[in-house]
Design a protein around this motif. Structure first.
Motif, PDB file in Angstrom:
ATOM      1  N   MET A   1       8.305  -3.039 -20.734  1.00 29.36           N
ATOM      2  CA  MET A   1       7.106  -3.268 -19.959  1.00 29.36           C
ATOM      3  C   MET A   1       6.822  -2.053 -19.081  1.00 29.36           C
ATOM      4  SD  MET A   1       6.287  -6.630 -17.728  1.00 29.36           S
ATOM      5  CE  MET A   1       6.489  -6.129 -16.048  1.00 29.36           C
ATOM      6  N   GLN A   2       5.566  -1.640 -19.084  1.00 30.19           N
ATOM      7  CA  GLN A   2       5.174  -0.498 -18.274  1.00 30.19           C
ATOM      8  C   GLN A   2       3.654  -0.459 -18.154  1.00 30.19           C
ATOM      9  OE1 GLN A   2       6.927   2.587 -20.615  1.00 30.19           O
ATOM     10  NE2 GLN A   2       5.195   2.788 -21.964  1.00 30.19           N
ATOM     11  N   PRO A   3       3.143   0.147 -17.095  1.00 34.35           N
ATOM     12  CA  PRO A   3       1.690   0.300 -16.977  1.00 34.35           C
ATOM     13  C   PRO A   3       1.169   1.320 -17.996  1.00 34.35           C
ATOM     14  CG  PRO A   3       2.817   1.325 -15.107  1.00 34.35           C
ATOM     15  CD  PRO A   3       3.869   0.643 -15.923  1.00 34.35           C
ATOM     16  N   HIS A   4      -0.100   1.229 -18.311  1.00 37.18           N
ATOM     17  CA  HIS A   4      -0.692   2.099 -19.332  1.00 37.18           C
ATOM     18  C   HIS A   4      -0.562   3.588 -19.001  1.00 37.18           C
ATOM     19  CE1 HIS A   4      -3.924   2.113 -16.384  1.00 37.18           C
ATOM     20  NE2 HIS A   4      -4.433   3.165 -17.016  1.00 37.18           N
ATOM     21  N   TRP A   5      -0.525   3.952 -17.738  1.00 36.55           N
ATOM     22  CA  TRP A   5      -0.488   5.358 -17.327  1.00 36.55           C
ATOM     23  C   TRP A   5       0.922   5.964 -17.379  1.00 36.55           C
ATOM     24  CZ3 TRP A   5       2.857   5.862 -13.336  1.00 36.55           C
ATOM     25  CH2 TRP A   5       3.050   4.757 -12.504  1.00 36.55           C
ATOM     26  N   TYR A   6       1.935   5.121 -17.485  1.00 36.44           N
ATOM     27  CA  TYR A   6       3.301   5.622 -17.353  1.00 36.44           C
ATOM     28  C   TYR A   6       3.726   6.616 -18.437  1.00 36.44           C
ATOM     29  CZ  TYR A   6       8.346   5.862 -16.898  1.00 36.44           C
ATOM     30  OH  TYR A   6       9.633   6.319 -16.778  1.00 36.44           O
ATOM     31  N   PRO A   7       3.454   6.401 -19.731  1.00 34.34           N
ATOM     32  CA  PRO A   7       3.896   7.395 -20.730  1.00 34.34           C
ATOM     33  C   PRO A   7       3.378   8.811 -20.434  1.00 34.34           C
ATOM     34  CG  PRO A   7       3.304   5.364 -21.829  1.00 34.34           C
ATOM     35  CD  PRO A   7       2.865   5.218 -20.387  1.00 34.34           C
ATOM     36  N   ALA A   8       2.113   8.951 -20.065  1.00 33.24           N
ATOM     37  CA  ALA A   8       1.560  10.273 -19.737  1.00 33.24           C
ATOM     38  C   ALA A   8       2.191  10.813 -18.459  1.00 33.24           C
ATOM     39  CB  ALA A   8       0.038  10.197 -19.594  1.00 33.24           C
ATOM     40  N   TRP A   9       2.437   9.945 -17.491  1.00 27.21           N
ATOM     41  CA  TRP A   9       3.077  10.345 -16.231  1.00 27.21           C
ATOM     42  C   TRP A   9       4.480  10.875 -16.514  1.00 27.21           C
ATOM     43  CZ3 TRP A   9       7.471   9.223 -13.564  1.00 27.21           C
ATOM     44  CH2 TRP A   9       7.511   9.545 -12.209  1.00 27.21           C
ATOM     45  N   ARG A  10       5.231  10.161 -17.364  1.00 27.20           N
ATOM     46  CA  ARG A  10       6.593  10.591 -17.704  1.00 27.20           C
ATOM     47  C   ARG A  10       6.576  11.896 -18.497  1.00 27.20           C
ATOM     48  NH1 ARG A  10      10.993   7.127 -21.122  1.00 27.20           N
ATOM     49  NH2 ARG A  10       9.915   8.138 -22.837  1.00 27.20           N
ATOM     50  N   ASP A  11       5.624  12.050 -19.417  1.00 34.36           N
ATOM     51  CA  ASP A  11       5.500  13.310 -20.154  1.00 34.36           C
ATOM     52  C   ASP A  11       5.226  14.463 -19.189  1.00 34.36           C
ATOM     53  OD1 ASP A  11       5.911  11.971 -22.542  1.00 34.36           O
ATOM     54  OD2 ASP A  11       3.784  12.013 -23.145  1.00 34.36           O
ATOM     55  N   GLU A  12       4.356  14.252 -18.212  1.00 38.19           N
ATOM     56  CA  GLU A  12       4.063  15.285 -17.217  1.00 38.19           C
ATOM     57  C   GLU A  12       5.307  15.572 -16.374  1.00 38.19           C
ATOM     58  OE1 GLU A  12       2.309  18.242 -15.091  1.00 38.19           O
ATOM     59  OE2 GLU A  12       1.598  17.326 -16.950  1.00 38.19           O
ATOM     60  N   ALA A  13       6.065  14.554 -16.019  1.00 35.76           N
ATOM     61  CA  ALA A  13       7.311  14.748 -15.258  1.00 35.76           C
ATOM     62  C   ALA A  13       8.283  15.612 -16.057  1.00 35.76           C
ATOM     63  CB  ALA A  13       7.947  13.398 -14.920  1.00 35.76           C
ATOM     64  N   PHE A  14       8.359  15.377 -17.364  1.00 36.11           N
ATOM     65  CA  PHE A  14       9.246  16.167 -18.224  1.00 36.11           C
ATOM     66  C   PHE A  14       8.793  17.629 -18.270  1.00 36.11           C
ATOM     67  CE2 PHE A  14      10.666  17.864 -22.305  1.00 36.11           C
ATOM     68  CZ  PHE A  14      12.027  17.649 -22.200  1.00 36.11           C
ATOM     69  N   LYS A  15       7.480  17.857 -18.398  1.00 34.48           N
ATOM     70  CA  LYS A  15       6.948  19.227 -18.394  1.00 34.48           C
ATOM     71  C   LYS A  15       7.249  19.913 -17.064  1.00 34.48           C
ATOM     72  CE  LYS A  15       3.210  18.280 -21.599  1.00 34.48           C
ATOM     73  NZ  LYS A  15       1.798  17.947 -21.731  1.00 34.48           N
ATOM     74  N   GLN A  16       7.079  19.188 -15.961  1.00 29.49           N
ATOM     75  CA  GLN A  16       7.375  19.754 -14.640  1.00 29.49           C
ATOM     76  C   GLN A  16       8.851  20.125 -14.526  1.00 29.49           C
ATOM     77  OE1 GLN A  16       6.085  16.835 -11.763  1.00 29.49           O
ATOM     78  NE2 GLN A  16       3.917  17.162 -12.216  1.00 29.49           N
ATOM     79  N   LEU A  17       9.741  19.241 -14.987  1.00 31.17           N
ATOM     80  CA  LEU A  17      11.171  19.526 -14.914  1.00 31.17           C
ATOM     81  C   LEU A  17      11.535  20.717 -15.796  1.00 31.17           C
ATOM     82  CD1 LEU A  17      14.015  19.002 -13.948  1.00 31.17           C
ATOM     83  CD2 LEU A  17      14.247  17.275 -15.744  1.00 31.17           C
ATOM     84  N   THR A  18      10.946  20.791 -16.972  1.00 33.31           N
ATOM     85  CA  THR A  18      11.206  21.929 -17.859  1.00 33.31           C
ATOM     86  C   THR A  18      10.829  23.234 -17.165  1.00 33.31           C
ATOM     87  OG1 THR A  18      10.879  20.537 -19.807  1.00 33.31           O
ATOM     88  CG2 THR A  18      10.685  22.918 -20.132  1.00 33.31           C
ATOM     89  N   ALA A  19       9.688  23.259 -16.499  1.00 32.76           N
ATOM     90  CA  ALA A  19       9.251  24.463 -15.770  1.00 32.76           C
ATOM     91  C   ALA A  19      10.182  24.759 -14.601  1.00 32.76           C
ATOM     92  CB  ALA A  19       7.813  24.285 -15.285  1.00 32.76           C
ATOM     93  N   LYS A  20      10.579  23.733 -13.858  1.00 33.27           N
ATOM     94  CA  LYS A  20      11.504  23.924 -12.729  1.00 33.27           C
ATOM     95  C   LYS A  20      12.838  24.486 -13.216  1.00 33.27           C
ATOM     96  CE  LYS A  20       9.671  20.417  -9.599  1.00 33.27           C
ATOM     97  NZ  LYS A  20       9.972  19.212  -8.807  1.00 33.27           N
ATOM     98  N   ASN A  21      13.378  23.907 -14.292  1.00 32.81           N
ATOM     99  CA  ASN A  21      14.661  24.371 -14.809  1.00 32.81           C
ATOM    100  C   ASN A  21      14.564  25.785 -15.377  1.00 32.81           C
ATOM    101  OD1 ASN A  21      16.068  22.145 -13.968  1.00 32.81           O
ATOM    102  ND2 ASN A  21      16.231  21.204 -15.982  1.00 32.81           N
ATOM    103  N   ALA A  22      13.428  26.135 -15.965  1.00 25.65           N
ATOM    104  CA  ALA A  22      13.238  27.506 -16.458  1.00 25.65           C
ATOM    105  C   ALA A  22      13.252  28.484 -15.283  1.00 25.65           C
ATOM    106  CB  ALA A  22      11.926  27.614 -17.235  1.00 25.65           C
ATOM    107  N   ARG A  23      12.636  28.095 -14.178  1.00 24.57           N
ATOM    108  CA  ARG A  23      12.650  28.933 -12.975  1.00 24.57           C
ATOM    109  C   ARG A  23      14.073  29.078 -12.445  1.00 24.57           C
ATOM    110  NH1 ARG A  23       8.224  26.705 -11.516  1.00 24.57           N
ATOM    111  NH2 ARG A  23       9.126  25.154 -10.148  1.00 24.57           N
ATOM    112  N   LEU A  24      14.843  28.006 -12.445  1.00 20.73           N
ATOM    113  CA  LEU A  24      16.228  28.061 -11.970  1.00 20.73           C
ATOM    114  C   LEU A  24      17.086  28.931 -12.890  1.00 20.73           C
ATOM    115  CD1 LEU A  24      16.811  24.366 -10.845  1.00 20.73           C
ATOM    116  CD2 LEU A  24      16.322  26.361  -9.411  1.00 20.73           C
ATOM    117  N   ALA A  25      16.826  28.881 -14.173  1.00 19.32           N
ATOM    118  CA  ALA A  25      17.561  29.731 -15.116  1.00 19.32           C
ATOM    119  C   ALA A  25      17.260  31.199 -14.838  1.00 19.32           C
ATOM    120  CB  ALA A  25      17.203  29.367 -16.553  1.00 19.32           C
ATOM    121  N   LYS A  26      16.001  31.493 -14.523  1.00 18.23           N
ATOM    122  CA  LYS A  26      15.604  32.875 -14.243  1.00 18.23           C
ATOM    123  C   LYS A  26      16.137  33.336 -12.882  1.00 18.23           C
ATOM    124  CE  LYS A  26      11.425  35.690 -13.797  1.00 18.23           C
ATOM    125  NZ  LYS A  26      10.879  35.751 -12.466  1.00 18.23           N
TER     126      LYS A  26
END
Length: 156
Positions: A1-26
């Motif tokens: 069970m989840q609200p309709h907006w959650y899958p896109a919200w989670r995908d955006e959270a994943f993109k944000q984390l990927t960018a944050k971790n790339a910055r930390l790697a650099k």
């Protein structure tokens, strides 16, 4: 069970984390240090090379995956973790309760791809708590531990 907006919200959270971790790697060479250790008494994750500790991060525990059990276990559902290091995971649970997102409120979550699931749920915690990144300890006996990086700095 989840609200309709959650899958896109989670995908955006994943993109944000990927960018944050790339910055930390650099900026901090995360992923290239020969050693890591976590100290749950101090709430720190330490990255080292043969000459000693180089990078220090304050951490929270998001959760863990188990190949044997075939699931993700939230840190707040694991009695082995000190309560002061699961507050971010508890914030994700509160967010899940508030918005009706079952995967953030169930003790265990299952998926075919546990690594992807671990990163997706960790990215949700990272977004909810505005953390600077996340780290997955290399799996040991099929168990992957996902940590939230609250702060990070060069060791002095």
């Amino acid at each position: 069970m989840q609200p309709h907006w959650y899958p896109a919200w989670r995908d955006e959270a994943f993109k944000q984390l990927t960018a944050k971790n790339a910055r930390l790697a650099k900026d901090f060479r995360l992923g290239s240090w020969s050693r890591y250790n976590y100290d749950l008494k101090a709430g720190k994750l330490l990255f080292s090379d043969q000459s000693g500790v180089k990078v220090v991060s304050e951490i929270q525990i998001a959760g863990s995956t188990s190949a044997k059990a075939g699931n993700w276990l939230w840190a707040w559902a694991n009695s082995n973790w000190p309560s002061e290091f699961i507050t971010d995971a508890q914030s994700a649970r509160s967010f899940g309760k508030e918005h009706g997102i079952s995967e953030l409120t169930r003790d265990y979550v299952t998926d075919e791809d546990l690594n992807a699931l671990g990163w997706e749920l960790t990215s949700a915690v990272t977004r909810i708590c505005n953390a600077c990144g996340a780290y997955r300890c290399p799996p040991d006996d099929g168990v992957g531990l996902y940590l939230i990086l609250k702060t990070i700095s060069w060791a002095s």
